[in-house]
Design an enzyme around this catalytic site. Structure first.
Site, PDB file in Angstrom:
ATOM      1  NE  ARG A 116      -4.349  -1.052   0.171  1.00 32.02           N
ATOM      2  CZ  ARG A 116      -4.554  -2.048  -0.691  1.00 32.02           C
ATOM      3  NH1 ARG A 116      -3.644  -2.362  -1.582  1.00 32.02           N
ATOM      4  NH2 ARG A 116      -5.685  -2.719  -0.684  1.00 32.02           N
ATOM      5  CG  HIS A 142      -3.027   0.046  -6.582  1.00 33.33           C
ATOM      6  ND1 HIS A 142      -3.287   0.655  -5.372  1.00 33.33           N
ATOM      7  CD2 HIS A 142      -3.254  -1.278  -6.392  1.00 33.33           C
ATOM      8  CE1 HIS A 142      -3.668  -0.270  -4.502  1.00 33.33           C
ATOM      9  NE2 HIS A 142      -3.658  -1.459  -5.096  1.00 33.33           N
TER      10      HIS A 142
HETATM   11  P1  NDP Z   1      -1.899 -11.417   4.447  1.00 34.94           P
HETATM   12  O1  NDP Z   1      -2.824 -10.934   5.515  1.00 34.94           O
HETATM   13  O2  NDP Z   1      -2.017 -12.823   3.991  1.00 34.94           O
HETATM   14  O3  NDP Z   1      -0.394 -11.183   4.903  1.00 34.94           O
HETATM   15  C1  NDP Z   1       0.020 -10.031   5.542  1.00 34.94           C
HETATM   16  C2  NDP Z   1       1.431 -10.242   6.066  1.00 34.94           C
HETATM   17  O4  NDP Z   1       1.883  -9.025   6.687  1.00 34.94           O
HETATM   18  C3  NDP Z   1       1.524 -11.335   7.141  1.00 34.94           C
HETATM   19  O5  NDP Z   1       2.728 -12.020   7.005  1.00 34.94           O
HETATM   20  C4  NDP Z   1       1.531 -10.521   8.433  1.00 34.94           C
HETATM   21  O6  NDP Z   1       2.161 -11.162   9.511  1.00 34.94           O
HETATM   22  C5  NDP Z   1       2.350  -9.329   8.002  1.00 34.94           C
HETATM   23  N1  NDP Z   1       2.125  -8.198   8.907  1.00 34.94           N
HETATM   24  C6  NDP Z   1       0.975  -7.546   9.171  1.00 34.94           C
HETATM   25  N2  NDP Z   1       1.176  -6.580  10.090  1.00 34.94           N
HETATM   26  C7  NDP Z   1       2.481  -6.648  10.425  1.00 34.94           C
HETATM   27  C8  NDP Z   1       3.299  -5.935  11.335  1.00 34.94           C
HETATM   28  N3  NDP Z   1       2.810  -4.962  12.114  1.00 34.94           N
HETATM   29  N4  NDP Z   1       4.606  -6.277  11.430  1.00 34.94           N
HETATM   30  C9  NDP Z   1       5.111  -7.294  10.679  1.00 34.94           C
HETATM   31  N5  NDP Z   1       4.390  -8.007   9.782  1.00 34.94           N
HETATM   32  C10 NDP Z   1       3.096  -7.685   9.670  1.00 34.94           C
HETATM   33  O7  NDP Z   1      -2.098 -10.407   3.230  1.00 34.94           O
HETATM   34  P2  NDP Z   1      -1.826 -10.684   1.676  1.00 34.94           P
HETATM   35  O8  NDP Z   1      -0.489 -11.298   1.554  1.00 34.94           O
HETATM   36  O9  NDP Z   1      -2.982 -11.364   1.062  1.00 34.94           O
HETATM   37  O10 NDP Z   1      -1.813  -9.179   1.119  1.00 34.94           O
HETATM   38  C11 NDP Z   1      -0.869  -8.237   1.585  1.00 34.94           C
HETATM   39  C12 NDP Z   1      -1.230  -6.848   1.103  1.00 34.94           C
HETATM   40  O11 NDP Z   1      -0.959  -6.705  -0.286  1.00 34.94           O
HETATM   41  C13 NDP Z   1      -2.719  -6.470   1.191  1.00 34.94           C
HETATM   42  O12 NDP Z   1      -3.069  -6.103   2.504  1.00 34.94           O
HETATM   43  C14 NDP Z   1      -2.813  -5.306   0.217  1.00 34.94           C
HETATM   44  O13 NDP Z   1      -2.574  -4.101   0.899  1.00 34.94           O
HETATM   45  C15 NDP Z   1      -1.674  -5.565  -0.765  1.00 34.94           C
HETATM   46  N6  NDP Z   1      -2.171  -5.857  -2.115  1.00 34.94           N
HETATM   47  C16 NDP Z   1      -1.773  -5.047  -3.154  1.00 34.94           C
HETATM   48  C17 NDP Z   1      -2.181  -5.296  -4.434  1.00 34.94           C
HETATM   49  C18 NDP Z   1      -1.677  -4.483  -5.573  1.00 34.94           C
HETATM   50  O14 NDP Z   1      -2.184  -4.628  -6.704  1.00 34.94           O
HETATM   51  N7  NDP Z   1      -0.691  -3.641  -5.387  1.00 34.94           N
HETATM   52  C19 NDP Z   1      -3.085  -6.414  -4.744  1.00 34.94           C
HETATM   53  C20 NDP Z   1      -3.427  -7.219  -3.598  1.00 34.94           C
HETATM   54  C21 NDP Z   1      -2.978  -6.932  -2.326  1.00 34.94           C
HETATM   55  P3  NDP Z   1       1.604 -12.566  10.092  1.00 34.94           P
HETATM   56  O15 NDP Z   1       2.117 -13.613   9.127  1.00 34.94           O
HETATM   57  O16 NDP Z   1       2.209 -12.667  11.418  1.00 34.94           O
HETATM   58  O17 NDP Z   1       0.103 -12.459  10.103  1.00 34.94           O
HETATM   59  C1  OXD Z   2      -6.056  -5.294  -3.220  1.00 27.23           C
HETATM   60  C2  OXD Z   2      -5.621  -4.315  -4.207  1.00 27.23           C
HETATM   61  O1  OXD Z   2      -5.914  -5.067  -2.014  1.00 27.23           O
HETATM   62  O2  OXD Z   2      -6.017  -4.402  -5.393  1.00 27.23           O
HETATM   63  O3  OXD Z   2      -6.570  -6.350  -3.635  1.00 27.23           O
HETATM   64  O4  OXD Z   2      -4.821  -3.449  -3.863  1.00 27.23           O
END
Ligand code: NDP
Ligand code: OXD
Length: 316
Positions: A231, A279
């Site tokens: 993000r 994005h």
């Molecule tokens: P998940 O919830 O599966 O994974 C999130 C990861 O971040 C986990 O490993 C989590 O830790 C870690 N995390 C969260 N908070 C913290 C913190 N405070 N400190 C350290 N690690 C942390 O999400 P996804 O992998 O499915 O997606 C990740 C992000 O990708 C989405 O939230 C979205 O913002 C972004 N995204 C962007 C897109 C784009 O087109 N650019 C498309 C889709 C998603 P833990 O393993 O311990 O839970």
């Molecule tokens: C998502 C994105 O969070 O598109 O799926 O950013």
């Protein structure tokens, strides 16, 4: 089912193709774009992306909310968010797109793509030293659904992969670090930083100058690299520019920005060592997502549990 006014779905989305989502959802449920009247008891489910504020607050029979994307920061900031389960997107095609984006950008930086493009423009025939993938250490911040899939693709290409998460979730072949205590050692062992974190109170602004300063600069790539597809508000755009200009960072690939669309005046557009995408790393296509979403609604109606639920306390 269409025609059953007691199981209507509210569709409240902005910035994506509302008509496509509506057409596909309408095949199996009555879809409304606005609740009827002050409170609308007919709506059981809501499908949202950057929904109108408070639109969810007056639905007394709402059973669950479905985000059209993987990230739910757009949803959790709504002051009128009701206390019902929230389902986010976890889908193979979206995960594969993100894996492609990460592999593409890591390979491009590892193989000096930016240098070769600038040499080509000047007709320069010159080859920089090329290190093995195993000598390039890629650090993935956010080792969740998307981070783990990207990590396994990078491992299969031979890269050395580190991962950082909030809670201990080891992964074979990946050197894992956790929490605040693990952040500095993770960064110190990373040449190419890939950010795949969700935006939460704990992660907002985390990619600042101080963090970038801790990456490994003295490496065979000729400097540290940032890739952010999580993000935009995880990063400070101005700190990235400062880091690029004083040598703290060599290059960056950015899919997300503090303000989107990226303002025309942003120097990131024209920076010679920044690769910008709008994005677009992993877009949610309704053709892939609506079927499983409707199946989950049907299953929940039959009393089965929902999958891919958001932990509201953790914020993702
Ligand atoms: P998940 O919830 O599966 O994974 C999130 C990861 O971040 C986990 O490993 C989590 O830790 C870690 N995390 C969260 N908070 C913290 C913190 N405070 N400190 C350290 N690690 C942390 O999400 P996804 O992998 O499915 O997606 C990740 C992000 O990708 C989405 O939230 C979205 O913002 C972004 N995204 C962007 C897109 C784009 O087109 N650019 C498309 C889709 C998603 P833990 O393993 O311990 O839970
Ligand atoms: C998502 C994105 O969070 O598109 O799926 O950013």
């Amino acid at each position: 089912m269409p025609g059953d006014n007691n199981s209507r779905v509210l569709l409240s989305v902005t910035g994506i193709d509302r008509q496509r989502w509506r057409d596909l959802l309408s095949a199996r449920r009555d879809v409304v774009l606005e609740p009827d009247g002050e409170t609308d008891p007919s709506i059981r489910y809501a499908v949202v992306w950057k929904q109108r504020p408070n639109v969810l607050s007056k639905l007394p029979n709402l059973k669950a909310i479905f985000s059209t994307g993987a990230g739910v920061d757009h949803l959790l900031n709504d002051p009128g968010l009701p206390d019902v389960p929230i389902v986010r997107v976890v889908a193979d095609n979206l995960t594969r797109h993100m894996t492609e984006y990460v592999a593409w950008r890591v390979l491009d930086h590892h193989r000096h793509g930016m240098l070769y493009r600038s040499q080509q423009a000047r007709r320069i025939w010159q080859e920089p030293p090329q290190q093995q993938a195993s000598e390039t250490k890629v650090g993935i911040m956010g080792l969740g659904n998307l981070g783990r899939a990207a990590a396994s693709a990078l491992l299969s290409l031979g890269f050395t992969v580190n991962g950082w998460g909030r809670t201990e979730r080891p992964m074979e072949g990946v050197v894992t670090f956790y929490g605040e205590a693990g952040l500095t050692p993770f960064l110190n062992a990373t040449d190419i930083l890939v950010v795949l974190l969700p935006l939460t109170a704990a992660t907002a602004g985390i990619v600042d100058y101080e963090l970038l300063r801790q990456l490994r600069r003295d490496n065979g790539l000729g400097g540290a690299v940032l890739i952010n597809a999580g993000r935009g508000k995880l990063q400070r755009d101005a700190d990235i520019l400062r880091a690029l200009d004083d040598g703290t960072l060599k290059e960056a690939s950015l899919d997300v920005f503090e303000t989107e669309p990226l303002p025309e005046a942003s120097p990131l557009w024209t920076h010679p060592r920044v690769f910008v995408t709008p994005h677009a790393a992993a877009t949610s296509y309704p053709e892939h997502l609506v079927g499983p979403m409707l199946d989950q609604m049907d299953a929940f109606d039959r009393g089965e549990p929902l999958r891919d639920l958001v932990d509201r306390k953790a914020g993702y």
